[in-house]
Design a protein around this motif. Sequence first.
Motif, mmCIF file in Angstrom:
data_model
loop_
_atom_site.group_PDB
_atom_site.id
_atom_site.type_symbol
_atom_site.label_atom_id
_atom_site.label_comp_id
_atom_site.label_asym_id
_atom_site.label_seq_id
_atom_site.Cartn_x
_atom_site.Cartn_y
_atom_site.Cartn_z
ATOM 1 N N ILE A 6 -27.483 37.696 -44.126
ATOM 2 C CA ILE A 6 -28.923 37.443 -44.048
ATOM 3 C C ILE A 6 -29.496 37.791 -42.530
ATOM 4 O O ILE A 6 -28.816 37.163 -41.688
ATOM 5 N N ARG A 7 -30.520 38.586 -42.325
ATOM 6 C CA ARG A 7 -30.887 38.882 -41.105
ATOM 7 C C ARG A 7 -32.611 38.762 -41.026
ATOM 8 O O ARG A 7 -33.120 39.134 -41.595
ATOM 9 N N VAL A 8 -32.938 37.602 -40.194
ATOM 10 C CA VAL A 8 -34.422 37.297 -40.414
ATOM 11 C C VAL A 8 -35.054 37.887 -38.880
ATOM 12 O O VAL A 8 -34.418 37.298 -37.703
ATOM 13 N N GLU A 9 -35.982 38.823 -38.859
ATOM 14 C CA GLU A 9 -36.419 39.283 -37.466
ATOM 15 C C GLU A 9 -37.861 39.091 -37.252
ATOM 16 O O GLU A 9 -38.507 39.547 -38.249
ATOM 17 N N GLN A 10 -38.077 38.177 -36.433
ATOM 18 C CA GLN A 10 -39.534 38.033 -36.120
ATOM 19 C C GLN A 10 -40.585 37.655 -37.131
ATOM 20 O O GLN A 10 -41.814 38.269 -37.414
ATOM 21 N N VAL A 11 -40.111 36.720 -38.116
ATOM 22 C CA VAL A 11 -40.911 36.484 -39.411
ATOM 23 C C VAL A 11 -41.957 35.547 -38.925
ATOM 24 O O VAL A 11 -41.614 34.525 -38.414
ATOM 25 N N ILE A 46 -39.965 33.658 -36.168
ATOM 26 C CA ILE A 46 -38.548 33.109 -36.508
ATOM 27 C C ILE A 46 -37.448 34.314 -36.502
ATOM 28 O O ILE A 46 -37.727 35.146 -37.367
ATOM 29 N N SER A 47 -36.394 34.077 -35.772
ATOM 30 C CA SER A 47 -35.385 35.228 -36.027
ATOM 31 C C SER A 47 -33.971 34.635 -35.985
ATOM 32 O O SER A 47 -33.773 33.560 -34.960
ATOM 33 N N PHE A 48 -33.046 34.783 -36.738
ATOM 34 C CA PHE A 48 -31.696 34.698 -36.739
ATOM 35 C C PHE A 48 -30.998 35.303 -37.782
ATOM 36 O O PHE A 48 -31.620 35.996 -38.622
ATOM 37 N N GLU A 49 -29.411 35.148 -37.394
ATOM 38 C CA GLU A 49 -28.748 35.750 -38.552
ATOM 39 C C GLU A 49 -27.854 34.870 -39.146
ATOM 40 O O GLU A 49 -27.305 33.979 -38.625
ATOM 41 N N LEU A 70 -37.715 29.379 -46.609
ATOM 42 C CA LEU A 70 -36.768 29.847 -47.658
ATOM 43 C C LEU A 70 -37.321 30.556 -48.857
ATOM 44 O O LEU A 70 -36.674 31.317 -49.448
ATOM 45 N N LYS A 71 -38.468 30.291 -48.836
ATOM 46 C CA LYS A 71 -39.348 31.107 -50.005
ATOM 47 C C LYS A 71 -39.419 32.551 -49.729
ATOM 48 O O LYS A 71 -39.318 33.368 -50.315
ATOM 49 N N ILE A 72 -39.579 32.714 -48.167
ATOM 50 C CA ILE A 72 -39.792 34.077 -47.813
ATOM 51 C C ILE A 72 -38.473 34.719 -47.984
ATOM 52 O O ILE A 72 -38.158 35.942 -48.593
ATOM 53 N N ILE A 73 -37.416 34.182 -47.446
ATOM 54 C CA ILE A 73 -36.029 34.596 -47.796
ATOM 55 C C ILE A 73 -35.423 34.977 -49.087
ATOM 56 O O ILE A 73 -35.002 35.700 -49.470
ATOM 57 N N THR A 74 -35.956 34.119 -50.055
ATOM 58 C CA THR A 74 -35.663 34.323 -51.396
ATOM 59 C C THR A 74 -36.559 35.334 -52.203
ATOM 60 O O THR A 74 -36.398 35.676 -53.172
ATOM 61 N N GLY A 75 -37.503 35.375 -51.469
ATOM 62 C CA GLY A 75 -38.610 36.635 -52.087
ATOM 63 C C GLY A 75 -39.803 35.878 -52.801
ATOM 64 O O GLY A 75 -40.723 36.737 -53.257
ATOM 65 N N VAL A 84 -37.021 40.568 -43.434
ATOM 66 C CA VAL A 84 -35.859 39.934 -43.930
ATOM 67 C C VAL A 84 -34.789 40.866 -44.664
ATOM 68 O O VAL A 84 -35.302 41.449 -45.470
ATOM 69 N N GLU A 85 -33.615 40.760 -44.382
ATOM 70 C CA GLU A 85 -32.449 41.684 -44.862
ATOM 71 C C GLU A 85 -31.563 40.782 -45.493
ATOM 72 O O GLU A 85 -30.821 39.956 -44.976
ATOM 73 N N LYS A 86 -31.199 41.146 -46.750
ATOM 74 C CA LYS A 86 -30.215 40.172 -47.478
ATOM 75 C C LYS A 86 -29.245 41.066 -47.985
ATOM 76 O O LYS A 86 -29.475 42.263 -48.644
ATOM 77 N N ASN A 87 -28.085 40.598 -48.326
ATOM 78 C CA ASN A 87 -26.671 41.467 -48.425
ATOM 79 C C ASN A 87 -25.905 40.491 -49.538
ATOM 80 O O ASN A 87 -25.083 39.767 -48.816
ATOM 81 N N GLY A 88 -26.387 40.559 -50.888
ATOM 82 C CA GLY A 88 -25.620 39.578 -51.694
ATOM 83 C C GLY A 88 -26.425 39.059 -52.779
ATOM 84 O O GLY A 88 -27.708 38.680 -52.282
ATOM 85 N N LYS A 89 -26.139 38.506 -53.783
ATOM 86 C CA LYS A 89 -26.839 37.909 -54.899
ATOM 87 C C LYS A 89 -27.091 36.218 -54.485
ATOM 88 O O LYS A 89 -26.372 35.643 -54.122
#
Length: 439
Positions: A6-11, A46-49, A70-75, A84-89
Amino acid sequence: MAETVIRVEQVSKKYQLYRNQKDRLKEIWSLTHKSYHQDHYALHDISFEVNRGECIGIIGTNGSGKSTLLKIITGVLEPTSGTVEKNGKISALLELGTGFNMEYTGLKNIYLNGLMMGYTSDEMEKKVQKIIDFAEIGDYIHQPVKTYSSGMFARLAFAVAINVDPEILIVDEALSVGDIFFQAKCYKKFNEFQEQGKTILFVSHDLSSVLKYCNRCLLIHQGNQIAFGETAGVVDIYRKLLVMNAHEQDHQVDEDARILNEQHAEKTAAAAPETAEQDWKSRLVLNPNVSEYGNHKAQITDFAILDENGTVGNSVMKGTEFRIVVRVKFLEDLENPIVAYTIKDLKGQDITGTNTYLEDRMIEKASRNSEITVTFRQKMTLQGGQYLLSLGCTGYEQERFVVHHRLYDVCNLHVLSENNTIGVVDLNASVTIDRRDGA
């Protein structure tokens, strides 16, 4: 090299707030495009990996933006800006009710959630019994979920989330409604997930659980990212934030967060200057990165750990009597100051501690420039190992809790033991065996 999942960049997430519905209509129909709203940032920059196999804690006060993130990360939500970049189910356990149809039975909702994750009915058929067994809600699985108690709902929601083989599990405070046995069952699953190299994002107000399970931690306050790094350091900053007023927060918390973030980024720690004072603490091994803060109305000027022989040092033998001595100088007149100590394990979890208030040894009044020495005498019942000692002088001003001076993890405490039992504390059990020979 660690794999980033998970990569969150300047959200950022911005909402437009209107005083009433009329202002919203005015803005829509305004020929001059006059604005009638105020911009509110639920999240800002917000930025973190997150690396594969990590358990990342997300902490902050209510309304800080944790659930929005979390809602942004989950879509579920789209960010106003950032990526937000995600790699995995991903399997997410957000607020109770998210992803469930209240009119459907528990069983139908199991299939519904599976289909939302991309599983076919045949694939879910193989998982259903495992989910039902984990939830332990009996025949209620055939009842509409709108009839469930919050605890039953939490059981089913977690059972679904944990048993659909996700690569990334996201949990948002949902476990707080379960009973202690259910929580223990869920945390056991957390351990299994980590052992399998899977990833967990964990939002909770239970700082003990965050310290125990999370490799790193993100602190958000009023939509802003305060700190991201080693869990114990971030939790200490959060504790400061909870007890400080706005001015102290600006000066103390922001500075500590800056230091922690730099240490996390560079993976280095600056050494503190050596002390030249010839006092108790000069004979102790001190933490060069001690966390120190307060309103400066009192100051802890000296302290000591004394073993059974009265020798100052960092080591105490298990089963012996020892003392913790704290010397405090008052820089202003104070009513009912409280002197305290806390012993934590190396993961940052509070193990034990006490203070003058709990021990019914009230300090009714302390005058400016006066000094007191408080001695805590007790028997060492902790298991052998390394611990951390924290000291504090606190109090209340018009029923508001304030910190005058606090030293977090100021030094280590080494408990020496020839024989350890199970757990953290030794209950000094006495064992007898009655033997009866057969006829």
